[in-house]
Design a protein around this motif. Structure first.
Motif, PDB file in Angstrom:
ATOM      1  N   THR A   1       0.620  -1.397  -0.105  1.00  0.00           N
ATOM      2  CA  THR A   1      -0.529   0.073   0.132  1.00  0.00           C
ATOM      3  C   THR A   1       0.380   1.292  -0.313  1.00  0.00           C
ATOM      4  OG1 THR A   1      -1.991  -0.951   1.918  1.00  0.00           O
ATOM      5  CG2 THR A   1      -1.859   1.389   1.240  1.00  0.00           C
TER       6      THR A   1
ATOM      7  N   GLY B   1      -2.493   5.526  -0.718  1.00  0.00           N
ATOM      8  CA  GLY B   1      -3.288   4.704  -0.759  1.00  0.00           C
ATOM      9  C   GLY B   1      -3.999   3.787  -2.044  1.00  0.00           C
TER      10      GLY B   1
ATOM     11  N   ASP C   1      -3.144   0.550  -4.796  1.00  0.00           N
ATOM     12  CA  ASP C   1      -1.882  -1.067  -3.679  1.00  0.00           C
ATOM     13  C   ASP C   1      -2.124  -1.257  -4.553  1.00  0.00           C
ATOM     14  OD1 ASP C   1      -3.308  -0.525  -1.377  1.00  0.00           O
ATOM     15  OD2 ASP C   1      -5.096  -1.952  -1.586  1.00  0.00           O
TER      16      ASP C   1
END
Length: 429
Positions: free
Chosen positions: A92, A96, A98
Motif C-alpha cells: 500500500t 492509498g 494498492d
C-alpha cells in the motif's frame, strides 16, 4: 564474630527467595499468555452450535470451505518462510493505492520481538541488581550463578533459537522488493504474502504452492547489486588493481584514473551489502518529526536494533528512551550547529542559514551527523575519521533555534580535486 556469618546467610537466603519469585513470575506469565491465546482461538473459531450461519463464516452445503476459512487454514498450516523464499506481496503506497510486488525474504524475527526484548532487558536489569547486592562478578561463584540465572530467565540467545516452535504467521519477514531501492525494504507479516505465489528455496513441496527455483545466496546478492547507485557502479569501473582505495567521511572513490575492476572494491561492496542488508533502526524522532529510516547505520551496539531512536535536532545527541531524550532537551543549551555562520537569507516565512564546521574541531558533532546521514544514504562509507572534512549544515531558523534541514561535506585536500563528498536533505524537508 557471628555477625559476618549471619549477614552472609541472610543475603544468600534473599538471593534464593528472589530467584524463586522471578521464576514463579515468569511461569505465571507464560501460563497467562497460553491461556489468552487459547481464549482468543476459541473466540475466533467459535463453537459449531453458536457460530454464525453466514457463508463467510461457515462451510457451504457442498462441503467446500469458504474463502475466509481457506485463508485462515493456509496461514495455520503453511511452513514458515525461509531466507531466500520469494512471493508476491501486497503493498500500500502512501497515496492509498494498492499493488503487488515480487519480494525476497532477507531476514526473520518473532512478531512479538519488541515485547520479548523489553522483557529480557527488565530481567537483565533485575539480575544485575542482584549481582550488586551479593557482590557477584565473573571471577567468583556468585557471579557465575547470576550468569546462569540470567541465561535461564532470558531464554533464547540467538535469532534462530527465538524462532523455534513458532508458526509461519507468528513470524515477521524482512523483505526486499526486487528491482526496487533498498529503502523500501520492510518487516511484514505472512498475511501480506499471496500464498499461491510463494517460491520455496531448495525445491521443497508445500501443499501445492509453487516451487519454481532453487535459490542460493548468490541470487540474493544479485538482487542486492541491482540496488547499487550509479555513482558506485561508475566508481567500480574506474578502479584498477593498482590504485589506492581511499575511505573516509564520504563515498568510495579511487585515487587513480586507470580503467579496470578493483577486487578490493568489489569485496568491500559485498561486505557492505551483507552487513547492511537489514535496517537496524526503524524510525527516528527528531524535533517535531517522526521519520522512517531508509538504510542501516552503524550506531553503537547498545543503540542499534531499536524500534525508535530519539535525536536532538540541535546537538544531534541520540537516546534510546523518550524519558532520557526529554530530560536532555531540558538540559541542552545548544540552539544552532557549532562552527561559523557563513550565509544567511531571510524572508517573511523562512530564514535559511549555513554553518561551516571543521570536522577536526567539532569531531563528536560531525560523527553524530554522519551516523544520522547514513540512515538515508545507502553507499555512504561511514567511518569515524571526520578530521579531513569540512561540513556545511543548512538550517531553518525561528524563535526556537536553528533547525537542521540538510548538509553537504567536502574534503579539505582532495587528490582528485573533488569539491563534494556527500550531500543530503533530510526526508521531512
Amino acid at each position: 564474630q557471628l555477625f559476618p556469618v549471619l549477614f552472609f546467610i541472610v543475603f544468600q537466603i534473599s538471593f534464593f527467595v528472589r530467584f524463586l519469585l522471578l521464576t514463579m513470575y515468569n511461569n505465571q506469565g507464560a501460563v497467562e499468555d497460553e491461556t489468552s491465546v487459547k481464549t482468543l482461538n476459541m473466540e475466533t473459531c467459535g463453537d459449531d452450535t453458536n457460530s454464525s450461519t453466514t457463508p463467510d463464516a461457515t462451510k457451504v452445503n457442498n462441503g467446500t470451505e469458504s474463502v475466509n476459512d481457506k485463508v485462515v487454514n493456509d496461514l495455520n498450516t503453511i511452513e514458515p518462510l525461509q531466507v531466500g523464499d520469494r512471493g508476491m506481496v501486497l503493498v500500500t503506497w502512501r497515496g492509498g493505492e494498492d499493488s503487488k510486488l515480487q519480494a525476497v525474504v532477507v531476514e526473520r524475527r518473532p512478531c512479538d520481538v519488541w515485547k520479548r526484548r523489553n522483557k529480557k532487558r527488565k530481567l537483565q536489569k533485575r539480575t544485575s541488581g542482584l549481582a550488586k547486592e551479593i557482590g557477584g562478578d565473573s571471577t567468583n561463584t556468585n557471579g557465575q550463578a547470576i550468569k546462569d540465572i540470567e541465561s535461564m530467565l532470558t531464554g533464547a540467545s540467538s535469532p534462530d533459537e527465538e524462532l523455534l516452535g513458532l508458526k509461519a504467521d507468528e513470524i515477521e519477514y524482512y523483505v526486499h522488493y526486487i528491482d526496487h531501492d533498498r529503502r523500501l525494504d520492510e518487516w511484514i507479516s505472512l498475511s501480506k504474502f499471496d500464498l499461491m505465489t510463494i517460491e520455496r528455496v531448495g525445491g521443497k513441496t508445500n501443499g501445492g504452492y509453487i516451487e519454481k527455483h532453487s535459490s542460493t545466496k548468490d541470487d540474493a546478492e544479485e538482487e542486492m547489486k541491482k540496488a547499487m547507485t550509479r555513482r558506485t557502479r561508475q566508481t567500480a569501473m574506474k578502479n584498477s588493481h593498482g590504485t589506492e582505495l581511499r575511505i573516509g567521511g564520504g563515498n568510495w572513490h579511487s585515487s587513480g584514473d586507470t580503467a579496470g575492476g578493483d577486487p578490493t572494491l568489489a569485496l568491500l561492496e559485498r561486505e557492505h551489502e551483507e552487513m547492511t542488508k537489514v535496517k537496524n533502526i526503524e524510525k527516528i524522532y527528531m524535533g517535531q518529526w517522526e521519520v522512517e529510516a531508509w538504510y542501516y547505520s552503524p550506531y553503537p551496539e547498545e543503540y542499534s536494533c531499536e524500534e525508535k531512536l530519539f535525536v536532538c535536532e540541535f546537538c544531534l545527541k541520540y537516546c534510546k528512551r523518550k524519558r532520557t531524550y526529554l530530560r536532555h532537551k531540558q538540559e541542552c543549551t545548544w540552539r544552532s550547529p557549532p562552527g561559523d555562520e557563513i550565509y544567511r537569507e531571510g524572508t517573511d516565512t523562512c530564514n535559511l542559514c549555513v554553518y561551516e564546521i571543521d570536522g577536526k574541531e567539532h569531531r563528536v558533532y560531525c560523527q553524530n551527523l554522519c551516523l544520522l546521514a547514513k540512515l538515508f544514504l545507502d553507499h555512504k562509507n561511514l567511518y569515524y575519521d571526520v578530521d579531513p572534512f569540512n561540513f556545511y549544515v543548512v538550517t531553518e531558523t525561528d524563535e526556537n533555534g536553528a533547525h537542521i534541514v540538510g548538509y553537504f561535506s567536502k574534503e579539505k585536500q582532495s587528490a582528485e580535486d573533488y569539491n563534494l563528498a556527500c550531500i543530503l536533505t533530510f526526508p521531512q524537508f
